[in-house]
Design a protein around this motif. Structure first.
Motif, PDB file in Angstrom:
ATOM      1  N   VAL A 154      -5.398  -2.687   0.503  1.00 23.23           N
ATOM      2  CA  VAL A 154      -4.662  -3.847   0.000  1.00 23.23           C
ATOM      3  C   VAL A 154      -5.104  -5.059   0.810  1.00 23.23           C
ATOM      4  O   VAL A 154      -5.124  -5.013   2.044  1.00 23.23           O
ATOM      5  CB  VAL A 154      -3.136  -3.649   0.126  1.00 23.23           C
ATOM      6  N   ILE A 155      -5.467  -6.136   0.097  1.00 21.16           N
ATOM      7  CA  ILE A 155      -5.874  -7.372   0.747  1.00 21.16           C
ATOM      8  C   ILE A 155      -5.054  -8.510   0.144  1.00 21.16           C
ATOM      9  O   ILE A 155      -5.099  -8.731  -1.069  1.00 21.16           O
ATOM     10  CB  ILE A 155      -7.376  -7.665   0.569  1.00 21.16           C
ATOM     11  N   ASP A 156      -4.324  -9.207   0.994  1.00 21.54           N
ATOM     12  CA  ASP A 156      -3.507 -10.351   0.563  1.00 21.54           C
ATOM     13  C   ASP A 156      -2.636 -10.004  -0.641  1.00 21.54           C
ATOM     14  O   ASP A 156      -2.606 -10.722  -1.636  1.00 21.54           O
ATOM     15  CB  ASP A 156      -4.393 -11.568   0.273  1.00 21.54           C
ATOM     16  N   ARG A 157      -1.945  -8.886  -0.531  1.00 20.12           N
ATOM     17  CA  ARG A 157      -1.009  -8.384  -1.549  1.00 20.12           C
ATOM     18  C   ARG A 157      -1.672  -8.027  -2.873  1.00 20.12           C
ATOM     19  O   ARG A 157      -1.017  -8.014  -3.920  1.00 20.12           O
ATOM     20  CB  ARG A 157       0.142  -9.360  -1.758  1.00 20.12           C
ATOM     21  N   HIS A 158      -2.964  -7.717  -2.830  1.00 22.95           N
ATOM     22  CA  HIS A 158      -3.685  -7.249  -4.010  1.00 22.95           C
ATOM     23  C   HIS A 158      -4.272  -5.876  -3.699  1.00 22.95           C
ATOM     24  O   HIS A 158      -4.977  -5.714  -2.696  1.00 22.95           O
ATOM     25  CB  HIS A 158      -4.827  -8.202  -4.399  1.00 22.95           C
ATOM     26  N   VAL A 200      -4.373   1.789   4.000  1.00 25.07           N
ATOM     27  CA  VAL A 200      -3.092   2.472   4.179  1.00 25.07           C
ATOM     28  C   VAL A 200      -3.283   3.922   3.759  1.00 25.07           C
ATOM     29  O   VAL A 200      -3.822   4.195   2.680  1.00 25.07           O
ATOM     30  CB  VAL A 200      -1.989   1.810   3.317  1.00 25.07           C
ATOM     31  N   LYS A 201      -2.865   4.863   4.627  1.00 29.79           N
ATOM     32  CA  LYS A 201      -2.969   6.293   4.323  1.00 29.79           C
ATOM     33  C   LYS A 201      -1.612   6.952   4.528  1.00 29.79           C
ATOM     34  O   LYS A 201      -0.919   6.665   5.496  1.00 29.79           O
ATOM     35  CB  LYS A 201      -4.006   6.964   5.227  1.00 29.79           C
ATOM     36  N   ALA A 202      -1.273   7.836   3.599  1.00 31.01           N
ATOM     37  CA  ALA A 202      -0.014   8.588   3.702  1.00 31.01           C
ATOM     38  C   ALA A 202      -0.129   9.842   2.853  1.00 31.01           C
ATOM     39  O   ALA A 202      -0.839   9.852   1.846  1.00 31.01           O
ATOM     40  CB  ALA A 202       1.159   7.742   3.214  1.00 31.01           C
ATOM     41  N   PRO A 203       0.566  10.907   3.255  1.00 28.28           N
ATOM     42  CA  PRO A 203       0.564  12.107   2.415  1.00 28.28           C
ATOM     43  C   PRO A 203       1.293  11.837   1.105  1.00 28.28           C
ATOM     44  O   PRO A 203       2.118  10.933   1.012  1.00 28.28           O
ATOM     45  CB  PRO A 203       1.308  13.146   3.249  1.00 28.28           C
ATOM     46  N   GLY A 212       0.820  -1.215   0.000  1.00 34.82           N
ATOM     47  CA  GLY A 212       0.000   0.000   0.000  1.00 34.82           C
ATOM     48  C   GLY A 212       0.848   1.257   0.000  1.00 34.82           C
ATOM     49  O   GLY A 212       0.562   2.214  -0.718  1.00 34.82           O
ATOM     50  N   ARG A 213       1.914   1.247   0.776  1.00 35.86           N
ATOM     51  CA  ARG A 213       2.810   2.405   0.816  1.00 35.86           C
ATOM     52  C   ARG A 213       3.484   2.610  -0.538  1.00 35.86           C
ATOM     53  O   ARG A 213       3.643   3.745  -0.997  1.00 35.86           O
ATOM     54  CB  ARG A 213       3.832   2.220   1.927  1.00 35.86           C
ATOM     55  N   SER A 214       3.868   1.516  -1.189  1.00 36.90           N
ATOM     56  CA  SER A 214       4.485   1.622  -2.517  1.00 36.90           C
ATOM     57  C   SER A 214       3.508   2.180  -3.543  1.00 36.90           C
ATOM     58  O   SER A 214       3.873   3.016  -4.371  1.00 36.90           O
ATOM     59  CB  SER A 214       4.987   0.247  -2.980  1.00 36.90           C
ATOM     60  N   VAL A 215       2.274   1.733  -3.474  1.00 35.76           N
ATOM     61  CA  VAL A 215       1.235   2.219  -4.403  1.00 35.76           C
ATOM     62  C   VAL A 215       1.005   3.713  -4.198  1.00 35.76           C
ATOM     63  O   VAL A 215       0.951   4.486  -5.160  1.00 35.76           O
ATOM     64  CB  VAL A 215      -0.076   1.426  -4.221  1.00 35.76           C
ATOM     65  N   VAL A 256      -6.978  -3.490  -3.997  1.00 36.48           N
ATOM     66  CA  VAL A 256      -8.379  -3.645  -4.386  1.00 36.48           C
ATOM     67  C   VAL A 256      -9.073  -2.312  -4.614  1.00 36.48           C
ATOM     68  O   VAL A 256     -10.097  -2.262  -5.295  1.00 36.48           O
ATOM     69  CB  VAL A 256      -9.174  -4.504  -3.383  1.00 36.48           C
ATOM     70  N   ALA A 257      -8.522  -1.225  -4.068  1.00 37.16           N
ATOM     71  CA  ALA A 257      -9.137   0.090  -4.283  1.00 37.16           C
ATOM     72  C   ALA A 257      -8.153   1.180  -3.880  1.00 37.16           C
ATOM     73  O   ALA A 257      -7.342   0.983  -2.979  1.00 37.16           O
ATOM     74  CB  ALA A 257     -10.425   0.220  -3.469  1.00 37.16           C
ATOM     75  N   VAL A 258      -8.243   2.320  -4.566  1.00 41.62           N
ATOM     76  CA  VAL A 258      -7.449   3.486  -4.202  1.00 41.62           C
ATOM     77  C   VAL A 258      -8.375   4.674  -4.017  1.00 41.62           C
ATOM     78  O   VAL A 258      -9.439   4.760  -4.643  1.00 41.62           O
ATOM     79  CB  VAL A 258      -6.352   3.810  -5.252  1.00 41.62           C
TER      80      VAL A 258
END
Length: 184
Positions: free
Chosen positions: A76-80, A116-119, A58-61, A82-84
């Motif tokens: 991210v669910i099980d390394r997929h 996952v949330k990040a600026p 999630g951080r990489s995305v 699923v939504a952004v």
């Protein structure tokens, strides 16, 4: 025009206009640093190995999406992925995940996956930091996710005591991760 482009571009334009008039623009880190997410788990539950891998992805995305000034969240669910997050925000993101689960489009059983949330990279952190609170915890529970991971020191926590109480009762983890470097 300075108001064309994404949120960050518009906010920078407005801040610059105030600064040109002699005002000093400050951020929440200067005024109320206690409202920022600390490093580590706030809840009794912490991420397991699968969740830690989801957090890293999630951080990489989010880092890859940053130049496009889109959103500050991903599920991210099980390394997929699923939504952004998009212009609809975190609540809409979580509602979409809950809907996908209700429609049988998500095969992973409830209790897996992470918000996952990040600026955004390069974002002016005085002006727009990601935020979350009790409503986010409720949305994560409704979406059937295991927890929430946010950038420590760069995410605003709203109603922290209530947020932790709701998360603990729902069995959801809430963790702050270092802004840079590997996931916890």
């Amino acid at each position: 025009s300075g108001l064309r482009g994404g949120d960050d571009h518009a906010l920078r334009t407005v801040a610059r206009a105030f600064e040109e008039e002699g005002f000093r623009v400050v951020g929440i880190a200067d005024l109320a640093p206690e409202l920022l997410m600390p490093d580590g788990a706030l809840t009794r539950r912490a991420p397991d190995e699968a969740a830690t891998a989801d957090i890293a992805l999630g951080r990489s995305v989010l880092k890859a999406m940053s130049p496009f000034d889109v959103g500050q969240g991903a599920v991210v669910i099980d390394r997929h992925v699923v939504a952004v997050e998009d212009i609809g925000g975190t609540d809409a993101l979580l509602a979409r995940v809950a809907s996908l689960r209700a429609d049988g489009r998500l095969r992973a059983k409830p209790g897996r996956g992470v918000l996952v949330k990040a600026p955004k990279s390069g974002q002016d952190r005085r002006l727009d930091l990601p935020a979350f609170g009790p409503k986010t915890v409720e949305g994560v529970a409704a979406a059937g996710l295991a927890g929430i991971a946010v950038a420590a020191g760069s995410t605003v926590v709203v109603e922290g005591d209530r947020l932790v109480d709701l998360a603990d009762r729902a069995g959801i983890f809430v963790v702050g991760v270092a802004a840079e470097g590997p996931a916890p």
